[in-house]
Write an enzyme that holds these catalytic residues in place. Structure first.
Site, PDB file in Angstrom:
ATOM      1  N   TYR A  93       0.832  -1.208   0.000  1.00  0.00           N
ATOM      2  CA  TYR A  93       0.000   0.000   0.000  1.00  0.00           C
ATOM      3  C   TYR A  93       0.868   1.261   0.000  1.00  0.00           C
ATOM      4  CZ  TYR A  93      -3.835  -3.095   1.531  1.00  0.00           C
ATOM      5  OH  TYR A  93      -4.763  -4.102   1.647  1.00  0.00           O
ATOM      6  N   HIS A 142       0.290 -11.706   2.270  1.00  0.00           N
ATOM      7  CA  HIS A 142      -0.680 -10.929   1.492  1.00  0.00           C
ATOM      8  C   HIS A 142      -1.324 -11.740   0.366  1.00  0.00           C
ATOM      9  CE1 HIS A 142      -1.619  -6.532   0.161  1.00  0.00           C
ATOM     10  NE2 HIS A 142      -2.677  -7.316   0.063  1.00  0.00           N
ATOM     11  N   ASN A 173      -6.213 -14.043   0.798  1.00  0.00           N
ATOM     12  CA  ASN A 173      -6.413 -14.543  -0.575  1.00  0.00           C
ATOM     13  C   ASN A 173      -5.971 -15.991  -0.757  1.00  0.00           C
ATOM     14  OD1 ASN A 173      -7.304 -11.901  -1.684  1.00  0.00           O
ATOM     15  ND2 ASN A 173      -5.195 -11.295  -1.239  1.00  0.00           N
ATOM     16  N   LEU A 230     -17.561  -2.936   0.734  1.00  0.00           N
ATOM     17  CA  LEU A 230     -18.495  -2.053   0.038  1.00  0.00           C
ATOM     18  C   LEU A 230     -18.362  -2.179  -1.483  1.00  0.00           C
ATOM     19  CD1 LEU A 230     -17.970   1.126   2.268  1.00  0.00           C
ATOM     20  CD2 LEU A 230     -19.555  -0.776   2.610  1.00  0.00           C
ATOM     21  N   SER A 267     -15.564  -1.786  -3.164  1.00  0.00           N
ATOM     22  CA  SER A 267     -14.415  -1.004  -3.624  1.00  0.00           C
ATOM     23  C   SER A 267     -14.693  -0.271  -4.943  1.00  0.00           C
ATOM     24  CB  SER A 267     -13.187  -1.917  -3.785  1.00  0.00           C
ATOM     25  OG  SER A 267     -12.012  -1.155  -3.923  1.00  0.00           O
TER      26      SER A 267
END
Length: 310
Positions: A51, A113, A156, A206, A208
């Site tokens: 990020y 991740h 994931n 939501l 994205s």
């Protein structure tokens, strides 16, 4: 039914059920949004190396601590080892870099991740690597034993991948983070994790709508769904609050992201009301298996299974 403000991880630590997502928030916009979120009452911050905002998050936390407005022990910080750092030594180096940027001696939750190891992108090209997921997981286990991470988990991952690391290490993830919302309700993975006492965190709860262009394969906007909008109007709530309440009621941790102060405040209040079983069941019917983050650039990787839940 009262929605709990915390869930207990299988490590014994408590995780706040509403976290502040920071994906795609950077620099001053991030600092202003995060500072306001902490003011409102958020205590769970979700970030990741990729990020590119750990340093700013560390600055905001440090500033608030120095001003006497915040204690580290009251925060829950999640970050993630990137898929370019999945060999054992790289995991340790990545973690040390994250701790330095976040200005803390430990994180509350460290995740792998993605299960798709690769080398750094050059000119938009991804080069796949073969790294045994168990090697990466065992490095996280060592981090937890060393105190740099209170709890560890993955993001994931498929059920098969989860079973592989648990059977190989004897250590179960405390948390699995995955895309989950009314259009992708992840019932199979949630049931599996519930059976193994693994907490599930929902990213993109939501839908994205402002996700990067390379993740846009569908023009659908969950926040504009007529069923959600109608229910929101009946309760005098925002569509986002209805969507978050729907997941919280099922025992998910939710990670909404916003840089808008009004929406940050509204999202945090998503657990303060009840919807009827009839309205809940109507939202259940919206599930269409629609994934907004498909990671198509990982097609061909030996750990990428497009037809599996993850």
């Amino acid at each position: 039914m009262t929605i709990s403000r915390f869930l207990t991880l299988n490590t014994g630590f408590k995780i706040p059920t509403i976290g502040f997502g920071t994906y795609n928030l950077k620099k001053e916009a991030l600092k202003e949004a995060l500072d306001y979120a902490l003011f409102v009452g958020y205590r769970h911050i979700d970030t990741a190396v990729v990020y590119g905002n750990e340093e700013e998050i560390g600055q905001v936390i440090d500033d608030r601590q120095r001003a006497g407005k915040l204690n580290r022990k009251d925060l829950f910080i999640t970050t993630k080892v990137p898929n370019t750092c999945m060999k054992s030594q790289a995991v340790l180096e990545s973690t040390q870099h994250s701790l330095h940027n976040l200005r803390t001696n430990y994180v509350d939750l460290m995740l792998i991740h993605h299960p798709w190891a690769c080398t750094k992108k050059e000119q938009g090209v991804v080069t796949f690597e073969r790294v045994d997921l168990l090697e990466t997981w065992n490095a996280l286990v060592a981090l937890s034993k060393g105190g740099q991470a209170c709890s560890i988990g993955v993001s994931n991952f498929t059920i098969q991948q989860l079973e592989r690391i648990v059977s190989g290490s004897g250590v179960s993830p405390a948390c699995v983070q995955l895309e989950c919302h009314a259009y992708l309700q992840q019932r199979r993975l949630k049931a599996y994790c519930d059976s193994k006492n693994i907490v599930v965190s929902a990213y993109a709860p939501l839908g994205s709508p402002n996700r990067p262009k390379h993740h846009v394969q569908s023009s659908e906007n969950l926040l504009n769904d007529p069923v959600i909008v109608e229910i929101a109007q009946r309760y005098r709530k925002t569509p986002a609050q209805i969507l978050l309440n729907f997941l919280l009621r099922q025992g998910f941790v939710v990670l909404p992201k916003s840089g808008n102060q009004a929406r940050i405040k509204d999202n945090f209040a998503s657990s303060n009301f009840n919807i009827t079983p009839q309205d809940f069941d109507e939202i259940v019917t919206l599930d269409r298996g629609l994934r907004f983050f498909r990671f198509l650039y990982m097609k061909g990787h030996p750990e990428y299974f497009e037809d599996e839940d993850f």
